[in-house]
Write an enzyme that holds these catalytic residues in place. Structure first.
Site, PDB file in Angstrom:
ATOM      1  N   ASN A   9      28.298  71.913  25.294  1.00 46.97           N
ATOM      2  CA  ASN A   9      29.714  71.901  24.917  1.00 46.97           C
ATOM      3  C   ASN A   9      29.910  70.656  24.066  1.00 46.97           C
ATOM      4  OD1 ASN A   9      32.463  71.810  24.685  1.00 46.97           O
ATOM      5  ND2 ASN A   9      32.871  71.418  26.852  1.00 46.97           N
ATOM      6  N   TRP A  10      30.011  70.882  22.782  1.00 46.71           N
ATOM      7  CA  TRP A  10      30.098  69.735  21.866  1.00 46.71           C
ATOM      8  C   TRP A  10      31.459  69.059  21.919  1.00 46.71           C
ATOM      9  CZ3 TRP A  10      27.597  71.490  16.539  1.00 46.71           C
ATOM     10  CH2 TRP A  10      26.252  71.824  16.750  1.00 46.71           C
ATOM     11  N   LYS A  11      32.434  69.726  22.527  1.00 52.89           N
ATOM     12  CA  LYS A  11      33.804  69.193  22.557  1.00 52.89           C
ATOM     13  C   LYS A  11      34.267  68.898  21.120  1.00 52.89           C
ATOM     14  CE  LYS A  11      32.842  67.717  27.222  1.00 52.89           C
ATOM     15  NZ  LYS A  11      33.137  66.827  28.339  1.00 52.89           N
ATOM     16  N   HIS A  94      38.234  74.777  30.575  1.00 54.38           N
ATOM     17  CA  HIS A  94      37.597  73.462  30.727  1.00 54.38           C
ATOM     18  C   HIS A  94      38.610  72.459  31.289  1.00 54.38           C
ATOM     19  CE1 HIS A  94      35.595  69.702  29.841  1.00 54.38           C
ATOM     20  NE2 HIS A  94      34.476  70.408  29.831  1.00 54.38           N
ATOM     21  N   GLU A  96      39.228  69.529  30.530  1.00 52.39           N
ATOM     22  CA  GLU A  96      39.978  68.780  29.513  1.00 52.39           C
ATOM     23  C   GLU A  96      41.150  69.603  28.985  1.00 52.39           C
ATOM     24  OE1 GLU A  96      36.507  67.840  27.213  1.00 52.39           O
ATOM     25  OE2 GLU A  96      35.836  66.578  28.877  1.00 52.39           O
ATOM     26  N   GLU A 166      32.247  72.164  37.288  1.00 48.07           N
ATOM     27  CA  GLU A 166      32.262  70.837  36.685  1.00 48.07           C
ATOM     28  C   GLU A 166      33.219  69.927  37.449  1.00 48.07           C
ATOM     29  OE1 GLU A 166      30.829  71.081  32.325  1.00 48.07           O
ATOM     30  OE2 GLU A 166      32.992  71.301  32.329  1.00 48.07           O
ATOM     31  N   GLY A 172      31.499  63.028  31.720  1.00 43.82           N
ATOM     32  CA  GLY A 172      31.540  61.918  30.779  1.00 43.82           C
ATOM     33  C   GLY A 172      31.525  60.553  31.445  1.00 43.82           C
ATOM     34  N   SER A 212      27.821  65.049  33.359  1.00 43.71           N
ATOM     35  CA  SER A 212      26.771  64.038  33.174  1.00 43.71           C
ATOM     36  C   SER A 212      25.372  64.580  33.463  1.00 43.71           C
ATOM     37  CB  SER A 212      27.063  62.796  34.022  1.00 43.71           C
ATOM     38  OG  SER A 212      28.298  62.216  33.635  1.00 43.71           O
ATOM     39  N   GLY A 233      27.763  68.222  28.100  1.00 45.30           N
ATOM     40  CA  GLY A 233      28.597  67.589  27.088  1.00 45.30           C
ATOM     41  C   GLY A 233      27.790  66.591  26.279  1.00 45.30           C
ATOM     42  N   GLY A 234      27.893  65.322  26.650  1.00 44.47           N
ATOM     43  CA  GLY A 234      27.286  64.237  25.876  1.00 44.47           C
ATOM     44  C   GLY A 234      25.841  64.471  25.474  1.00 44.47           C
TER      45      GLY A 234
HETATM   46  P1  13P Z   1      29.295  65.491  30.059  1.00 42.64           P
HETATM   47  O1  13P Z   1      27.942  66.160  30.089  1.00 42.64           O
HETATM   48  O2  13P Z   1      29.501  64.658  28.831  1.00 42.64           O
HETATM   49  O3  13P Z   1      29.603  64.794  31.331  1.00 42.64           O
HETATM   50  O4  13P Z   1      30.372  66.681  29.907  1.00 42.64           O
HETATM   51  C1  13P Z   1      30.292  67.761  30.771  1.00 42.64           C
HETATM   52  C2  13P Z   1      31.232  68.781  30.310  1.00 42.64           C
HETATM   53  O5  13P Z   1      32.431  68.622  30.399  1.00 42.64           O
HETATM   54  C3  13P Z   1      30.684  70.000  29.725  1.00 42.64           C
HETATM   55  O6  13P Z   1      31.668  70.952  29.532  1.00 42.64           O
END
Ligand code: 13P
Length: 250
Positions: A9-11, A94, A96, A166, A172, A212, A233-234
């Site tokens: 998930n590149w956000k 998600h 966020e 999640e 993050g 993470s 994510g990251g």
């Molecule tokens: P991180 O891997 O950056 O913690 O993000 C997880 C995430 O929200 C994937 O959707």
């Protein structure tokens, strides 16, 4: 046997030029993957990502989908638009989106319904906040989110959904859930799916962990029996790290 699925998930990261760079670096490294591989990219990258992923084993996803077919919904992107651009997966609900953009279980349900109606592979996100975990409410929160998301969705449709567990406190923050915590909550989520749809759907449903997850902790998480992959994510922004995660998921 459930085939693992690793999704990035590149956000809100990667311009088109950066998208090209990332996918060109990633594709050769994940050719032999034994799991499904997905990159969920910003809307503006979807068409390019789909073009670059043609002939590879990487599928492209969006990060949200409108509940309506079309109309006066400023800022939204429809299923037909996403499909034409080349997306086959879509992240829905998600944390966020829930935290910063007012998504509710009802809007998540509407988007999930539309994604299924229009033939997408949805990745439905659920998970508790830190105070909810500390207050012993993790199961209650996950139950409410799962039940709310699947409202009025048939078993035939439900079995096409991937759930991503999640925990918000792990996203993050570098603070991953322990292998056992992730496995336990995912097992609980599977039991809720079983209550809703029966054992066959629950046993077949792929449930990812997200928060993470990285090249170092992926092996431990993937060794857990309930964990069927990851939503990353990251670490999905770094092709070498994401490739390690993909190639660890068997
Ligand atoms: P991180 O891997 O950056 O913690 O993000 C997880 C995430 O929200 C994937 O959707």
């Amino acid at each position: 046997m459930r085939k693992p699925i690793i999704a990035g998930n590149w956000k809100m990261n990667k311009t088109a030029a950066e998208c090209r760079e990332l996918i060109e670096a990633l594709a050769p490294q994940v050719k032999g993957a034994q799991c499904d591989v997905v990159v969920c990219v910003p809307y503006t990258d979807i068409a390019l990502a789909a073009e670059l992923c043609k002939g590879t084993n990487i599928a492209v996803g969006a990060q949200n989908i409108a509940w309506a077919d079309n109309g006066a919904f400023t800022g939204e992107v429809s299923a037909a638009m996403l499909k034409e651009a080349g997306a086959t997966y879509v992240v829905i609900g998600h944390s966020e989106r829930r935290q910063y953009f007012g998504e509710t279980d009802a809007s998540v349900n509407a988007r999930l319904t539309q994604a299924l109606k229009t033939g997408f592979n949805p990745i439905l996100c659920v998970g508790e906040m830190l105070d909810e975990r500390e207050g012993g409410k993790t199961e209650q929160v996950c139950r409410t989110q799962v039940v709310g998301a699947f409202k009025n969705i048939s078993a035939a449709d439900a079995q096409k959904v991937v759930i991503a567990y999640e925990p918000v406190w792990a996203i993050g923050t570098g603070k991953t859930a322990t292998d056992e915590q992730a496995n336990e909550t995912i097992g609980y989520i599977r039991s809720v799916v079983k209550e809703l749809y029966g054992a066959a759907v629950a046993d077949g449903m792929r449930i990812q962990y997200g928060g993470s997850m990285n090249a170092k902790n992926v092996a431990g998480l993937m060794a857990q029996p309930e964990i069927d992959g990851g939503l990353i994510g990251g670490a999905s922004l770094k092709p070498d790290d994401f490739a390690i995660i993909v190639n660890t998921a068997k």
